[in-house]
Design a protein around this motif. Structure first.
Motif, PDB file in Angstrom:
ATOM      1  N   ASP A   1       0.826  -1.210   0.000  1.00 37.09           N
ATOM      2  CA  ASP A   1       0.000   0.000   0.000  1.00 37.09           C
ATOM      3  C   ASP A   1       0.859   1.258   0.000  1.00 37.09           C
ATOM      4  OD1 ASP A   1      -2.335  -1.462  -0.037  1.00 37.09           O
ATOM      5  OD2 ASP A   1      -2.710  -1.285   2.123  1.00 37.09           O
ATOM      6  N   LEU A   2       2.073   1.149   0.558  1.00 37.79           N
ATOM      7  CA  LEU A   2       2.997   2.279   0.579  1.00 37.79           C
ATOM      8  C   LEU A   2       3.772   2.407  -0.731  1.00 37.79           C
ATOM      9  CD1 LEU A   2       4.526   1.909   4.182  1.00 37.79           C
ATOM     10  CD2 LEU A   2       2.852   3.610   3.417  1.00 37.79           C
ATOM     11  N   GLY A   3       3.549   1.462  -1.653  1.00 35.92           N
ATOM     12  CA  GLY A   3       4.237   1.499  -2.938  1.00 35.92           C
ATOM     13  C   GLY A   3       5.562   0.774  -2.960  1.00 35.92           C
ATOM     14  N   GLY A   4       5.868   0.034  -1.887  1.00 34.68           N
ATOM     15  CA  GLY A   4       7.132  -0.675  -1.815  1.00 34.68           C
ATOM     16  C   GLY A   4       6.990  -2.153  -2.110  1.00 34.68           C
ATOM     17  N   ILE A   5       8.098  -2.871  -1.945  1.00 32.49           N
ATOM     18  CA  ILE A   5       8.085  -4.320  -2.113  1.00 32.49           C
ATOM     19  C   ILE A   5       8.507  -4.973  -0.803  1.00 32.49           C
ATOM     20  CG2 ILE A   5       8.428  -4.424  -4.606  1.00 32.49           C
ATOM     21  CD1 ILE A   5      11.403  -4.719  -4.140  1.00 32.49           C
ATOM     22  N   ALA A   6       7.917  -6.143  -0.531  1.00 28.72           N
ATOM     23  CA  ALA A   6       8.172  -6.889   0.699  1.00 28.72           C
ATOM     24  C   ALA A   6       9.089  -8.065   0.375  1.00 28.72           C
ATOM     25  CB  ALA A   6       6.861  -7.372   1.297  1.00 28.72           C
TER      26      ALA A   6
ATOM     27  N   ASP B   1      15.888   5.275 -11.741  1.00 26.49           N
ATOM     28  CA  ASP B   1      15.645   5.745 -10.380  1.00 26.49           C
ATOM     29  C   ASP B   1      15.138   4.583  -9.525  1.00 26.49           C
ATOM     30  OD1 ASP B   1      13.011   5.364 -11.158  1.00 26.49           O
ATOM     31  OD2 ASP B   1      12.545   7.489 -11.291  1.00 26.49           O
ATOM     32  N   GLY B   2      14.869   4.884  -8.259  1.00 30.01           N
ATOM     33  CA  GLY B   2      14.445   3.850  -7.343  1.00 30.01           C
ATOM     34  C   GLY B   2      13.163   3.152  -7.760  1.00 30.01           C
ATOM     35  N   ASP B   3      12.217   3.905  -8.311  1.00 30.11           N
ATOM     36  CA  ASP B   3      10.938   3.307  -8.725  1.00 30.11           C
ATOM     37  C   ASP B   3      11.140   2.272  -9.832  1.00 30.11           C
ATOM     38  OD1 ASP B   3       9.543   4.810  -6.895  1.00 30.11           O
ATOM     39  OD2 ASP B   3       9.054   6.410  -8.313  1.00 30.11           O
ATOM     40  N   ARG B   4      12.009   2.582 -10.783  1.00 32.49           N
ATOM     41  CA  ARG B   4      12.286   1.627 -11.865  1.00 32.49           C
ATOM     42  C   ARG B   4      12.914   0.346 -11.315  1.00 32.49           C
ATOM     43  NH1 ARG B   4      12.338   3.660 -17.196  1.00 32.49           N
ATOM     44  NH2 ARG B   4      12.049   5.915 -17.339  1.00 32.49           N
ATOM     45  N   LEU B   5      13.807   0.508 -10.335  1.00 36.84           N
ATOM     46  CA  LEU B   5      14.461  -0.665  -9.760  1.00 36.84           C
ATOM     47  C   LEU B   5      13.479  -1.513  -8.964  1.00 36.84           C
ATOM     48  CD1 LEU B   5      17.910   0.789  -8.597  1.00 36.84           C
ATOM     49  CD2 LEU B   5      17.288  -0.258 -10.777  1.00 36.84           C
TER      50      LEU B   5
END
Length: 249
Positions: free
Chosen positions: A102-107, A192-196
């Motif tokens: 939900d925060l847009g990250g990966i677990a 950038d970080g989002d692409r990675l």
């Protein structure tokens, strides 16, 4: 025309912001740049302030900035990579994974099956965005091999990381991330970080690693064990704060 850019990051590093870390983020970033990494993710235990600061400072060291945190769930530790806030600790594994997404990250599940290091057990490892299949803090390598087989059989994306708690260990294991683009203007500077994060989620990774010297691993294990013993003692004593509080779920 399809272009592939590969970048190398160490996605599991601890700073002095972590109860078991010791290094300022400036030194971490400087060292990462000097050894040829493209980025590091500072993943302190249940706190994200230093990681956010590292992500902000990263461009000054010609690095890609990605914030993260190592969250204590009821089932064990879980890396939240690409998040700007710290998920609450002490929740279930599934709840924490959902919160991270939900925060847009990966677990990412670090050092799975390693009970002495709060690794998530197989029966509790359900849905996540990737498995840490190579952690440089190893003795025999058995757990790494088991994690790799687990990820292979279930088609989970794979990452490798140093789990460094002090400077010389940074970069002992890294994840090489492959980003594909069709834009003619695409260059390494546009990554950038989002692409990675997206590339890891898609499983576009290659792992490179070497073991941390056993005496250094043993020292880190001993420090962790002593901190856990201190927690067990102080958590049972009235009128004293629990030390370290990061263990307190």
């Amino acid at each position: 025309m399809e272009t592939t850019i590969s970048v190398r990051i160490d996605p599991h590093v601890h700073s002095e912001g972590s109860y078991d870390g010791r290094e300022p983020v400036e030194l971490i970033l400087e060292h990462a740049s000097e050894i040829g990494l493209d980025g590091v993710v500072v993943t302190d235990h249940d706190t994200i302030e230093e990681s956010r600061r590292a992500a902000e400072l990263a461009p000054e060291f010609d690095l890609i900035g990605i914030p993260g945190v190592e969250v204590s769930t009821k089932a064990g530790h879980l890396l939240a990579i690409g998040v700007e806030e710290c998920p609450p600790k002490g929740q279930s594994f599934a709840e924490t994974v959902s919160y991270i997404r939900d925060l847009g990250g990966i677990a990412i599940t670090p050092h799975p099956f390693q009970r002495t290091r709060h690794g998530v057990r197989k029966r509790n490892l359900s849905d996540c965005d990737g498995i840490e299949v190579y952690n440089s803090m190893l003795f025999t390598g058995y757990r790494n091999r088991r994690a790799h087989k687990f990820a292979e059989r279930r088609d989970y994306p794979k990452i490798g990381a140093s789990d460094a708690h002090y400077l010389p260990n940074i970069g002992r294991a890294v994840t090489e991330i492959h980003v594909d683009e069709s834009e003619v203007s695409f260059t390494e500077e546009t990554v950038d970080g989002d692409r990675l994060i997206d590339a890891i989620r898609e499983g576009n990774t290659t792992i490179h690693g070497k073991r941390t010297p056993i005496h250094k691993s043993a020292r880190q294990y001993a420090i962790g064990a002593s901190k856990k013993s201190l927690y067990l003692l102080t958590s049972q004593l009235p009128f004293l704060p629990t030390i370290p509080s990061a263990f307190d779920q």
